[in-house]
Structure formats: structure tokens, C-alpha cells
Motif scaffolding. Structure first.
Motif, PDB file in Angstrom:
ATOM      1  N   ALA A  65       0.836  -1.204   0.000  1.00 35.39           N
ATOM      2  CA  ALA A  65       0.000   0.000   0.000  1.00 35.39           C
ATOM      3  C   ALA A  65       0.870   1.253   0.000  1.00 35.39           C
ATOM      4  CB  ALA A  65      -0.929  -0.003   1.213  1.00 35.39           C
ATOM      5  N   CYS A  66       1.877   1.278   0.858  1.00 35.57           N
ATOM      6  CA  CYS A  66       2.771   2.454   0.920  1.00 35.57           C
ATOM      7  C   CYS A  66       3.479   2.671  -0.413  1.00 35.57           C
ATOM      8  CB  CYS A  66       3.796   2.284   2.035  1.00 35.57           C
ATOM      9  SG  CYS A  66       3.088   2.465   3.688  1.00 35.57           S
ATOM     10  N   ASN A  67       4.020   1.610  -1.003  1.00 35.25           N
ATOM     11  CA  ASN A  67       4.708   1.736  -2.291  1.00 35.25           C
ATOM     12  C   ASN A  67       3.782   2.320  -3.351  1.00 35.25           C
ATOM     13  OD1 ASN A  67       7.311   0.892  -1.789  1.00 35.25           O
ATOM     14  ND2 ASN A  67       6.980  -1.194  -2.479  1.00 35.25           N
ATOM     15  N   ARG A  68       2.591   1.807  -3.432  1.00 36.73           N
ATOM     16  CA  ARG A  68       1.670   2.238  -4.487  1.00 36.73           C
ATOM     17  C   ARG A  68       1.122   3.644  -4.237  1.00 36.73           C
ATOM     18  NH1 ARG A  68       2.717  -2.635  -4.324  1.00 36.73           N
ATOM     19  NH2 ARG A  68       2.529  -4.062  -6.088  1.00 36.73           N
ATOM     20  N   ILE A  69       0.891   3.990  -2.992  1.00 35.14           N
ATOM     21  CA  ILE A  69       0.424   5.341  -2.679  1.00 35.14           C
ATOM     22  C   ILE A  69       1.509   6.357  -3.004  1.00 35.14           C
ATOM     23  CG2 ILE A  69      -0.239   6.902  -0.803  1.00 35.14           C
ATOM     24  CD1 ILE A  69      -1.710   4.458   0.458  1.00 35.14           C
ATOM     25  N   GLU A  70       2.743   6.079  -2.614  1.00 34.67           N
ATOM     26  CA  GLU A  70       3.857   6.992  -2.928  1.00 34.67           C
ATOM     27  C   GLU A  70       4.011   7.133  -4.438  1.00 34.67           C
ATOM     28  OE1 GLU A  70       6.189   8.744  -1.050  1.00 34.67           O
ATOM     29  OE2 GLU A  70       5.257   8.230   0.855  1.00 34.67           O
ATOM     30  N   ALA A  71       3.920   6.024  -5.152  1.00 40.50           N
ATOM     31  CA  ALA A  71       4.031   6.074  -6.614  1.00 40.50           C
ATOM     32  C   ALA A  71       2.871   6.863  -7.210  1.00 40.50           C
ATOM     33  CB  ALA A  71       4.068   4.656  -7.188  1.00 40.50           C
ATOM     34  N   ALA A  72       1.671   6.661  -6.686  1.00 38.24           N
ATOM     35  CA  ALA A  72       0.501   7.381  -7.189  1.00 38.24           C
ATOM     36  C   ALA A  72       0.670   8.884  -7.008  1.00 38.24           C
ATOM     37  CB  ALA A  72      -0.759   6.900  -6.472  1.00 38.24           C
ATOM     38  N   ARG A  73       1.212   9.288  -5.895  1.00 41.64           N
ATOM     39  CA  ARG A  73       1.407  10.724  -5.641  1.00 41.64           C
ATOM     40  C   ARG A  73       2.460  11.306  -6.571  1.00 41.64           C
ATOM     41  NH1 ARG A  73       0.352  10.106   0.840  1.00 41.64           N
ATOM     42  NH2 ARG A  73      -1.911  10.155   0.602  1.00 41.64           N
ATOM     43  N   ALA A  74       3.499  10.550  -6.836  1.00 41.84           N
ATOM     44  CA  ALA A  74       4.512  11.022  -7.796  1.00 41.84           C
ATOM     45  C   ALA A  74       3.911  11.106  -9.198  1.00 41.84           C
ATOM     46  CB  ALA A  74       5.729  10.095  -7.781  1.00 41.84           C
ATOM     47  N   CYS A  75       3.086  10.144  -9.547  1.00 38.34           N
ATOM     48  CA  CYS A  75       2.453  10.129 -10.879  1.00 38.34           C
ATOM     49  C   CYS A  75       1.441  11.254 -11.050  1.00 38.34           C
ATOM     50  CB  CYS A  75       1.793   8.775 -11.143  1.00 38.34           C
ATOM     51  SG  CYS A  75       2.986   7.450 -11.361  1.00 38.34           S
ATOM     52  N   ARG A  76       0.798  11.644  -9.985  1.00 41.55           N
ATOM     53  CA  ARG A  76      -0.111  12.797 -10.079  1.00 41.55           C
ATOM     54  C   ARG A  76       0.661  14.051 -10.430  1.00 41.55           C
ATOM     55  NH1 ARG A  76      -3.123  13.864  -4.941  1.00 41.55           N
ATOM     56  NH2 ARG A  76      -3.739  15.732  -6.056  1.00 41.55           N
ATOM     57  N   ARG A  77       1.836  14.186  -9.847  1.00 37.61           N
ATOM     58  CA  ARG A  77       2.653  15.374 -10.112  1.00 37.61           C
ATOM     59  C   ARG A  77       3.341  15.301 -11.470  1.00 37.61           C
ATOM     60  NH1 ARG A  77       6.369  14.749  -5.663  1.00 37.61           N
ATOM     61  NH2 ARG A  77       7.588  16.399  -6.617  1.00 37.61           N
TER      62      ARG A  77
END
Length: 142
Positions: free
Chosen positions: A50-62
Motif C-alpha cells: 500500500a505504501c509503495n503504491r500510494i507513494e508512486a501514485a502521488r509522484a504520478c499525479r505530479r
């Protein structure tokens, strides 16, 4: 072929989480107080996943081009998680170009360049004393 399918599914999940992260009312309406809780309870991901994917999702939003690099395998979720906090509008193209196809060790070195930490101060500490046990007596004194 299987690895490609797994990457596709991961990219779809990361894109889904990026969309949810920008609209917390969607997961809150389902009774989840955070995106992390949604991931661990509704999606049944491990805490680490969950942490890996959430961090990646936030980077991808930016920086949406990261999704394409994840899909192609040029970047991994771990790479994106490690780099995400250090990417800026000014450096992201250069950093991502350096990170493509990099190993975790290479990504960690790149992060160290982006956000160097000061050396730890030298420290001397006293070791605990170990009292030697008294030598056994040889004879009885009267």
C-alpha cells in the motif's frame, strides 16, 4: 508476457489510487478514513505494498509521464517511491532520465545526490564494565 501483464495491472492500480488521492470523498463515502486504509482493507494490500503504491501514485499525479515509464518497466514502483519526494518541476526530467533502468542501489545513490545527509558525528561511548568474578578460594581458613 506475465511480467508485462503484472506491470499493466500495477500501472492501472497506481492510476486508480492517484485519482482517488485527489478525491478523498470517494473512499471516505465507503467508510475508509484514508487512502492507506482503503488499500489495506478494501484492496487487501499489505502495508508495504500500500505504501509503495500510494507513494508512486502521488509522484504520478505530479508527473504523469512516470506512469508510462512504470508500464514499460523503465522504472519500478520502488524506484518511484524512492525518487518521488525528491522530484521537482525543475529536476524531474533529468532525474527520471538518470533513473531509467537503474537498480535499487543506483537509485539510492541518485537520491543521496539529490538530498545528501550530513555525516554522523563521531561518538565515543563508555562500554559497560564487567566485574570479574572473584577467584575461588583454594582452602578454608580457620
Amino acid at each position: 508476457m506475465l511480467a508485462g501483464k503484472e506491470r499493466e495491472a500495477s500501472v492501472e492500480l497506481v492510476a486508480h489510487l492517484a485519482a482517488l488521492d485527489s478525491r478523498p470523498a470517494l473512499y471516505a463515502a465507503q467508510g475508509y478514513g484514508s487512502l492507506f486504509t482503503y488499500c489495506t482493507q478494501a484492496l487487501r494490500l499489505s502495508e508495504d505494498a500500500a505504501c509503495n503504491r500510494i507513494e508512486a501514485a502521488r509522484a504520478c499525479r505530479r508527473f504523469p509521464q512516470i506512469l508510462e515509464l512504470l508500464a514499460s518497466g523503465s522504472l519500478t514502483l520502488t524506484s518511484v517511491r524512492l525518487l518521488g519526494r525528491h522530484l521537482t518541476a525543475e529536476n524531474h526530467q533529468t532525474v527520471v532520465a538518470k533513473a531509467k533502468n537503474g537498480s535499487r542501489h543506483e537509485i539510492e545513490a541518485l537520491v543521496a545526490e539529490l538530498a545528501p545527509r550530513p555525516d554522523l558525528p563521531s561518538a565515543v561511548r563508555k562500554l559497560p564494565c564487567s566485574k570479574a568474578a572473584p577467584a575461588p578460594r583454594q582452602g578454608l581458613a580457620r
